[in-house]
Design an enzyme around this catalytic site. Sequence first.
Site, PDB file in Angstrom:
ATOM      1  N   LYS A  10      36.074  50.792  36.040  1.00 50.80           N
ATOM      2  CA  LYS A  10      34.875  50.059  36.026  1.00 50.80           C
ATOM      3  C   LYS A  10      34.186  50.778  37.240  1.00 50.80           C
ATOM      4  O   LYS A  10      34.379  50.877  38.403  1.00 50.80           O
ATOM      5  CB  LYS A  10      34.955  48.795  36.392  1.00 50.80           C
ATOM      6  CG  LYS A  10      33.582  48.082  36.251  1.00 50.80           C
ATOM      7  CD  LYS A  10      34.013  46.421  36.134  1.00 50.80           C
ATOM      8  CE  LYS A  10      34.058  46.181  37.471  1.00 50.80           C
ATOM      9  NZ  LYS A  10      34.039  44.412  37.748  1.00 50.80           N
ATOM     10  N   ARG A  55      35.076  37.659  33.719  1.00 48.99           N
ATOM     11  CA  ARG A  55      36.216  37.384  34.118  1.00 48.99           C
ATOM     12  C   ARG A  55      36.445  36.846  35.405  1.00 48.99           C
ATOM     13  O   ARG A  55      37.346  35.860  35.764  1.00 48.99           O
ATOM     14  CB  ARG A  55      37.044  38.890  34.086  1.00 48.99           C
ATOM     15  CG  ARG A  55      36.105  39.886  34.894  1.00 48.99           C
ATOM     16  CD  ARG A  55      36.578  39.644  36.431  1.00 48.99           C
ATOM     17  NE  ARG A  55      36.695  41.174  37.119  1.00 48.99           N
ATOM     18  CZ  ARG A  55      36.612  41.332  38.309  1.00 48.99           C
ATOM     19  NH1 ARG A  55      36.553  40.232  39.047  1.00 48.99           N
ATOM     20  NH2 ARG A  55      36.607  42.469  38.795  1.00 48.99           N
ATOM     21  N   THR A 113      33.843  35.375  48.926  1.00 48.36           N
ATOM     22  CA  THR A 113      34.079  36.292  49.883  1.00 48.36           C
ATOM     23  C   THR A 113      34.976  37.339  49.299  1.00 48.36           C
ATOM     24  O   THR A 113      36.303  36.812  48.806  1.00 48.36           O
ATOM     25  CB  THR A 113      35.004  35.583  51.091  1.00 48.36           C
ATOM     26  OG1 THR A 113      34.196  34.496  51.655  1.00 48.36           O
ATOM     27  CG2 THR A 113      35.401  36.503  52.106  1.00 48.36           C
ATOM     28  N   LYS A 154      32.316  38.700  54.892  1.00 50.28           N
ATOM     29  CA  LYS A 154      31.830  37.478  54.269  1.00 50.28           C
ATOM     30  C   LYS A 154      32.836  36.363  54.514  1.00 50.28           C
ATOM     31  O   LYS A 154      33.922  36.729  54.830  1.00 50.28           O
ATOM     32  CB  LYS A 154      31.733  37.782  52.661  1.00 50.28           C
ATOM     33  CG  LYS A 154      30.687  38.591  52.192  1.00 50.28           C
ATOM     34  CD  LYS A 154      30.806  38.702  50.803  1.00 50.28           C
ATOM     35  CE  LYS A 154      29.637  39.441  49.972  1.00 50.28           C
ATOM     36  NZ  LYS A 154      29.894  39.491  48.429  1.00 50.28           N
TER      37      LYS A 154
END
Length: 330
Positions: free
Chosen positions: A69, A114, A227, A232
């Site tokens: 991907k 997903r 996160t 983050k």
Amino acid sequence: MKTLLLNKEDVGSLIRMDEVIGTVEEAYKAFNSGQVNQPPYTCIHLPPPRGEIDFKLGYCEANEMISMKASSGGFPNNLAEHGVPSGMGTILLFDARTCALVCVMDGSLITGLRTGAAGAVSVKVLARQNARKITSIGTGNQARMQIRAIHEVMKIEEIHAWDHHPENLARYKVDIEREFGIPVVMARSMQAAVEQADILITTTRGKGSLVEAAWIQPGTHIVAMGTDMYGKQELEPEIFRNAKIVNDSTAQCIEKGETWHPLNQNIITQADIHAEIGEILLGQKPGRETDHEITIFDSTGMAIQDNTTAAKIYRNAIASHTGTTFEFIQ
């Protein structure tokens, strides 16, 4: 040999949310059964004002598919200057028996689907059986996807929502109530929303104010989705001290997930991480054991989720004769 091409509309028509939940469970079980090869993902940062593009690879022995991907994001000038979205995704599927390219499909929907399904899988094994109220911290696309997925696995009676931007919160209320008929309470503060939660979902960009430990009620299940990279954070690390901690991939979560923060502050050790969710699905470790424990599902997302979901879409496309074929290998 023919290769199948599936655009965004094709992908959206070829899979239901309940099927995605099944493919994500399949992914987690395969991961913890030693059937997955999932190298660390590669990221290329481009000169400002452009953003980045990530490449995530996965092989699943169970379906004999290799997926790659490519996901881009943070390109603010794309629409005005090039007529394309600021973020895009593409998935390539290869038959692992030959390594022939069998499918090229749009990947922009799959990531959202997903990720939403991952939250629903965690609710199935970690939320209280009598959980009915959801709190959503963040009201963007993934917050909505979480509701769509969790709605498949439990009865939601009420949603308490909070967002930094009141206009986004108001839009979320209208949209969710129209789509599901579930009442949405627009909380006056993050604390007021969190204190109502049977299930707490966090889907912010992970760089704002934190959910505090004092707000979390006994028995809460936390779905931590925002996160997914270093820098983050959505939760005060103290929340982890006495919680049951479950990761999708511990290797990823201790490096770039919410779990990194309490580890870094010595609030927990790696020995305090209860399980990866695939271990629970396989019956190797228990899920929720009491109605009083606080459970946390820290998800950074895995390539194998893209793999199993894309493979299901490909199988559905073949069965329904959907998409366009082209000669890629002569």
